[in-house]
Design a protein around this motif. Sequence first.
Motif, PDB file in Angstrom:
ATOM      1  N   ALA A   1       0.908  -1.223  -0.137  1.00  0.00           N
ATOM      2  CA  ALA A   1       0.030   0.125   0.098  1.00  0.00           C
ATOM      3  C   ALA A   1       0.834   1.178  -0.032  1.00  0.00           C
ATOM      4  O   ALA A   1       1.773   1.283   0.840  1.00  0.00           O
ATOM      5  N   ILE A   2       0.516   2.104  -0.822  1.00  0.00           N
ATOM      6  CA  ILE A   2       1.396   3.417  -1.148  1.00  0.00           C
ATOM      7  C   ILE A   2       0.633   4.557  -0.729  1.00  0.00           C
ATOM      8  O   ILE A   2      -0.662   4.700  -0.979  1.00  0.00           O
ATOM      9  N   THR A   3       1.207   5.601   0.090  1.00  0.00           N
ATOM     10  CA  THR A   3       0.561   6.746   0.335  1.00  0.00           C
ATOM     11  C   THR A   3       1.454   7.758   0.001  1.00  0.00           C
ATOM     12  O   THR A   3       2.925   7.794  -0.057  1.00  0.00           O
ATOM     13  N   VAL A   4       1.061   9.066  -0.573  1.00  0.00           N
ATOM     14  CA  VAL A   4       1.940  10.113  -1.123  1.00  0.00           C
ATOM     15  C   VAL A   4       1.378  11.457  -0.520  1.00  0.00           C
ATOM     16  O   VAL A   4       0.342  11.719  -0.265  1.00  0.00           O
ATOM     17  N   ASP A   5       2.426  12.059  -0.021  1.00  0.00           N
ATOM     18  CA  ASP A   5       2.339  13.396   0.662  1.00  0.00           C
ATOM     19  C   ASP A   5       2.815  14.611  -0.100  1.00  0.00           C
ATOM     20  O   ASP A   5       3.973  14.447  -0.338  1.00  0.00           O
TER      21      ASP A   5
ATOM     22  N   LEU B   1       6.859   9.644  -0.155  1.00  0.00           N
ATOM     23  CA  LEU B   1       5.984   8.448  -0.761  1.00  0.00           C
ATOM     24  C   LEU B   1       6.537   7.420   0.715  1.00  0.00           C
ATOM     25  O   LEU B   1       7.428   7.675   0.992  1.00  0.00           O
ATOM     26  N   THR B   2       5.463   6.768   0.832  1.00  0.00           N
ATOM     27  CA  THR B   2       5.379   5.610   1.880  1.00  0.00           C
ATOM     28  C   THR B   2       4.917   4.291   1.452  1.00  0.00           C
ATOM     29  O   THR B   2       3.720   4.480   1.336  1.00  0.00           O
ATOM     30  N   VAL B   3       5.591   3.376   1.504  1.00  0.00           N
ATOM     31  CA  VAL B   3       4.915   2.152   1.056  1.00  0.00           C
ATOM     32  C   VAL B   3       5.157   1.014   2.557  1.00  0.00           C
ATOM     33  O   VAL B   3       6.140   0.873   3.136  1.00  0.00           O
ATOM     34  N   SER B   4       3.928   0.703   2.650  1.00  0.00           N
ATOM     35  CA  SER B   4       3.802  -0.293   3.595  1.00  0.00           C
ATOM     36  C   SER B   4       4.043  -1.761   3.332  1.00  0.00           C
ATOM     37  O   SER B   4       4.248  -2.142   1.929  1.00  0.00           O
TER      38      SER B   4
ATOM     39  N   ARG C   1      10.434   4.548   2.649  1.00  0.00           N
ATOM     40  CA  ARG C   1      10.088   6.002   2.630  1.00  0.00           C
ATOM     41  C   ARG C   1      11.007   6.546   1.554  1.00  0.00           C
ATOM     42  O   ARG C   1      12.186   6.029   1.605  1.00  0.00           O
TER      43      ARG C   1
ATOM     44  N   LEU D   1      -0.470   5.485  -8.392  1.00  0.00           N
ATOM     45  CA  LEU D   1      -0.137   6.870  -7.441  1.00  0.00           C
ATOM     46  C   LEU D   1      -1.072   7.882  -7.391  1.00  0.00           C
ATOM     47  O   LEU D   1      -1.539   8.313  -6.135  1.00  0.00           O
TER      48      LEU D   1
ATOM     49  N   ALA E   1      -0.936  10.888  -7.707  1.00  0.00           N
ATOM     50  CA  ALA E   1      -0.797  12.199  -7.177  1.00  0.00           C
ATOM     51  C   ALA E   1      -1.036  13.321  -8.184  1.00  0.00           C
ATOM     52  O   ALA E   1      -0.397  13.706  -9.507  1.00  0.00           O
TER      53      ALA E   1
END
Length: 424
Positions: free
Chosen positions: A50-54, A69-72, A104, A141, A143
């Motif tokens: 799972a990826i989150t982007v700030d 980017l943060t990948v769990s 990250r 992504l 974004a």
Amino acid sequence: MLTVGGAALLISMLIAFVGDAPFAAAAGLWVVLGVAVLADLIMSRSARKAITVDYPSEVFVGETVDLKLTVSNAPIALSGQIDWPDGISGDTDIAFTSVDGVARAVITCRAVRRGTWTCEHLWLIWTSHWGFFEYVPKLTLGAELRVVPNIRLVESGQITTSVNSALFGVKENRAIGEGSEFHQLQDFVQGMDVKTIDWKRSARKRSLVAKELRAERNHHVIIALDNGYLMREEIGGMPRIDHAITAALATAWAAAIGGDLVGFYSYDVRPRIFSAPTAGRKAFARLRSRTADLDYVSRETNHTLAMTELNARTPKRSLIIIFTDFVDTTSAELLIENIGILARRHLLIFVTLRDPELEQMVAKAPESMDGVAELVAANQSIDERRIVMERLTRMGVTVIDTEPGKVTAQLISHYLEIKAKELI
């Protein structure tokens, strides 16, 4: 995986070539390899990534921004690749730092074109536990970055401070007699200009009274942007039109602070947008919105039609700032002719952007015959631009031909000088 498989194939061929070795040895080798591959596959199984982007939702054109980017559920050695849209540039390869299953990365990218751009997909890359496999999943992504005209100088307050100091500071209050708009009456004292004496009021009062004048405000300032194909040429990693918009917005803010009315005009093959001069920050907000929506077009500019339309729409004497460009003296003939017609009624500032790479090419000695040809062509281009600028200057047009990073400061300086001399 290929190395191990190749080694196994080579050993099997040697066994077959010798002939005396049992066939079971070769088969056993492949069985062992298959078991190892299967074990590697089982050991490398992991939960879904799972990826989150700030990231900021809005960025100024020409500036950089960080995507975090943060990948769990990430493996230890993780890398990635990203495809940037046309309006964003950055490194394609991404290096992640993994700690306790969370990877990250911070990607620095640059906004190079206005518009709304979406980074749709990210490819993650990692190898299996024993290196037999390489995983390359594609993650969404999504974004979305909105690239808007650059108003960093406006937000910083530098322009406001400069304009207020020049127009409303101590210097103006003591510059008695300068200007054409009546401000107040005061007693005449020794050292004042005799021309400021109001003789009628002095006679009534039976003592000398002087007029204090100040610069007239509420002038019309028109920002005219050429949006033809020549303005799409990139200088310093950005199209000319974006450099022009940055300088135009800064000047519009200075004019709004200075008490003038600001209008906007854009054109290419035909006139596109005209906003009548409006006072205050409302005019700046409208100009920012209009420039943000300008497309990058591939049409040739019709200067005759554009300047004729502008002349018809501005009956009052105005300060017109024209951002445009040309290739050579031949292509500039119609431009010069129509600017000459405008200059009979209005005060004009002609703004073009000089290419620093062209200047560097001329300053550097050529190393080959191709370099000599490029040097001759560059010198010819510079000479033709100089001829056009000289012709415009003789017509009474203020010419600004400078590098993108210097155009804003020079333009605002010329505007303040025009205000101080009351040339409009």
